[in-house]
Write a protein that holds these residues in place. Sequence first.
Motif, PDB file in Angstrom:
ATOM      1  N   HIS A  20       0.836  -1.204   0.000  1.00 30.40           N
ATOM      2  CA  HIS A  20       0.000   0.000   0.000  1.00 30.40           C
ATOM      3  C   HIS A  20       0.871   1.255   0.000  1.00 30.40           C
ATOM      4  N   GLU A  21       1.860   1.274   0.896  1.00 29.98           N
ATOM      5  CA  GLU A  21       2.731   2.436   0.995  1.00 29.98           C
ATOM      6  C   GLU A  21       3.473   2.685  -0.315  1.00 29.98           C
ATOM      7  N   ASN A  22       3.946   1.609  -0.953  1.00 34.99           N
ATOM      8  CA  ASN A  22       4.617   1.753  -2.243  1.00 34.99           C
ATOM      9  C   ASN A  22       3.656   2.296  -3.293  1.00 34.99           C
ATOM     10  N   ALA A  23       2.421   1.800  -3.285  1.00 39.35           N
ATOM     11  CA  ALA A  23       1.420   2.275  -4.246  1.00 39.35           C
ATOM     12  C   ALA A  23       1.095   3.747  -4.004  1.00 39.35           C
ATOM     13  N   PHE A  24       0.900   4.127  -2.740  1.00 40.06           N
ATOM     14  CA  PHE A  24       0.582   5.522  -2.432  1.00 40.06           C
ATOM     15  C   PHE A  24       1.728   6.437  -2.855  1.00 40.06           C
ATOM     16  N   LYS A  25       2.949   5.963  -2.655  1.00 43.45           N
ATOM     17  CA  LYS A  25       4.116   6.748  -3.070  1.00 43.45           C
ATOM     18  C   LYS A  25       4.129   6.881  -4.594  1.00 43.45           C
ATOM     19  N   TRP A  26       3.889   5.780  -5.291  1.00 44.44           N
ATOM     20  CA  TRP A  26       3.909   5.792  -6.755  1.00 44.44           C
ATOM     21  C   TRP A  26       2.770   6.648  -7.306  1.00 44.44           C
ATOM     22  N   PHE A  27       1.558   6.527  -6.704  1.00 46.20           N
ATOM     23  CA  PHE A  27       0.409   7.317  -7.147  1.00 46.20           C
ATOM     24  C   PHE A  27       0.494   8.769  -6.674  1.00 46.20           C
ATOM     25  N   GLU A  28       1.412   9.032  -5.732  1.00 45.16           N
ATOM     26  CA  GLU A  28       1.576  10.356  -5.121  1.00 45.16           C
ATOM     27  C   GLU A  28       0.300  10.823  -4.429  1.00 45.16           C
ATOM     28  N   GLY A  29      -0.354   9.897  -3.739  1.00 44.96           N
ATOM     29  CA  GLY A  29      -1.549  10.235  -2.981  1.00 44.96           C
ATOM     30  C   GLY A  29      -2.306   8.989  -2.541  1.00 44.96           C
ATOM     31  N   ILE A  30      -3.338   9.238  -1.732  1.00 47.77           N
ATOM     32  CA  ILE A  30      -4.171   8.169  -1.176  1.00 47.77           C
ATOM     33  C   ILE A  30      -5.598   8.376  -1.666  1.00 47.77           C
ATOM     34  N   PRO A  31      -6.215   7.351  -2.251  1.00 52.55           N
ATOM     35  CA  PRO A  31      -7.598   7.511  -2.725  1.00 52.55           C
ATOM     36  C   PRO A  31      -8.586   7.634  -1.570  1.00 52.55           C
ATOM     37  N   ARG A  32      -9.748   8.176  -1.869  1.00 51.03           N
ATOM     38  CA  ARG A  32     -10.790   8.347  -0.844  1.00 51.03           C
ATOM     39  C   ARG A  32     -11.327   7.014  -0.358  1.00 51.03           C
ATOM     40  N   GLU A  33     -11.375   6.017  -1.244  1.00 49.71           N
ATOM     41  CA  GLU A  33     -11.906   4.706  -0.869  1.00 49.71           C
ATOM     42  C   GLU A  33     -11.031   3.621  -1.485  1.00 49.71           C
ATOM     43  N   LEU A  34     -10.783   2.570  -0.710  1.00 45.98           N
ATOM     44  CA  LEU A  34     -10.035   1.412  -1.184  1.00 45.98           C
ATOM     45  C   LEU A  34     -10.981   0.223  -1.201  1.00 45.98           C
ATOM     46  N   VAL A  35     -10.933  -0.562  -2.274  1.00 45.04           N
ATOM     47  CA  VAL A  35     -11.827  -1.706  -2.442  1.00 45.04           C
ATOM     48  C   VAL A  35     -11.004  -2.979  -2.367  1.00 45.04           C
ATOM     49  N   TYR A  36     -11.480  -3.937  -1.553  1.00 50.60           N
ATOM     50  CA  TYR A  36     -10.750  -5.180  -1.336  1.00 50.60           C
ATOM     51  C   TYR A  36     -11.645  -6.387  -1.518  1.00 50.60           C
ATOM     52  N   ASP A  37     -11.012  -7.478  -1.903  1.00 43.04           N
ATOM     53  CA  ASP A  37     -11.629  -8.776  -1.802  1.00 43.04           C
ATOM     54  C   ASP A  37     -11.489  -9.174  -0.326  1.00 43.04           C
ATOM     55  N   GLN A  38     -12.217 -10.176   0.120  1.00 41.71           N
ATOM     56  CA  GLN A  38     -12.107 -10.566   1.532  1.00 41.71           C
ATOM     57  C   GLN A  38     -10.849 -11.405   1.735  1.00 41.71           C
ATOM     58  N   ASP A  39      -9.755 -10.747   1.892  1.00 43.55           N
ATOM     59  CA  ASP A  39      -8.450 -11.373   2.057  1.00 43.55           C
ATOM     60  C   ASP A  39      -8.164 -11.549   3.539  1.00 43.55           C
ATOM     61  N   SER A  40      -7.686 -12.722   3.922  1.00 40.25           N
ATOM     62  CA  SER A  40      -7.439 -13.016   5.337  1.00 40.25           C
ATOM     63  C   SER A  40      -6.300 -12.182   5.920  1.00 40.25           C
ATOM     64  N   LEU A  41      -5.491 -11.553   5.086  1.00 42.09           N
ATOM     65  CA  LEU A  41      -4.436 -10.677   5.590  1.00 42.09           C
ATOM     66  C   LEU A  41      -4.978  -9.318   5.990  1.00 42.09           C
ATOM     67  N   ILE A  42      -6.209  -9.021   5.587  1.00 42.02           N
ATOM     68  CA  ILE A  42      -6.839  -7.747   5.892  1.00 42.02           C
ATOM     69  C   ILE A  42      -8.065  -7.935   6.778  1.00 42.02           C
ATOM     70  N   VAL A  43      -8.934  -8.870   6.417  1.00 39.55           N
ATOM     71  CA  VAL A  43     -10.215  -9.067   7.103  1.00 39.55           C
ATOM     72  C   VAL A  43     -10.199 -10.386   7.864  1.00 39.55           C
ATOM     73  N   VAL A  44     -10.511 -10.326   9.172  1.00 42.42           N
ATOM     74  CA  VAL A  44     -10.633 -11.537   9.982  1.00 42.42           C
ATOM     75  C   VAL A  44     -12.021 -12.135   9.760  1.00 42.42           C
ATOM     76  N   SER A  45     -13.045 -11.290   9.851  1.00 41.09           N
ATOM     77  CA  SER A  45     -14.407 -11.754   9.621  1.00 41.09           C
ATOM     78  C   SER A  45     -15.319 -10.577   9.326  1.00 41.09           C
ATOM     79  N   GLU A  46     -16.520 -10.927   8.870  1.00 38.08           N
ATOM     80  CA  GLU A  46     -17.536  -9.925   8.591  1.00 38.08           C
ATOM     81  C   GLU A  46     -18.816 -10.402   9.246  1.00 38.08           C
ATOM     82  N   ASN A  47     -19.510  -9.492   9.893  1.00 42.36           N
ATOM     83  CA  ASN A  47     -20.754  -9.837  10.557  1.00 42.36           C
ATOM     84  C   ASN A  47     -21.801  -8.809  10.154  1.00 42.36           C
TER      85      ASN A  47
END
Length: 184
Positions: free
Chosen positions: A36-63
Amino acid sequence: MIITDKAKEFISNAMKENGVSTLRFPFTTGDVIRAHENAFKWFEGIPRELVYDQDSLIVVSENGGDLILTKEFQQYKDTRKLNLRVCRKADPESKGRIENVVGIIKHNFAKHRVFHNIDSWNEQGWEWLNRTGNFKIHNATKKRPVEVFSLEKQHLRPVIKNINFTNKYENSITRSVHKDNTIR
């Protein structure tokens, strides 16, 4: 999202320009944060919203729409003040754009190419993006990703501070494992 066992793809909803991060070993949450940090550096900014698949490295669970993120990613989200949207499980319509990028990389970049190691994958991937991938006219928008990105770039939040990636093990506890594989 897994492209291959060695590659993961990062995409933001605010940008159509594609970026790929690859490693020689399976990703950890720390690697996702560094990507993410590399992408933000390359894009020279942070988007308002980030969209993810339900990846276990990011999301533990959804309720019922409430997300429980991994501790490390939750801290990162809070530090960067990220706005996340996670696609629903088993719902291909909610993942359309993400899955489409994976397909583009698999079928337009990786197909019929020989990669001797992960470094050649990375090098050829960036060359392909700069030469072809970001310059192809998108079927739906009828625009090139590089042109769309130049318009959307002005809407990115600035990257104000660098994130320190040194591991701090203040939460680690050393334990002895006995011959019978028990911890006492």
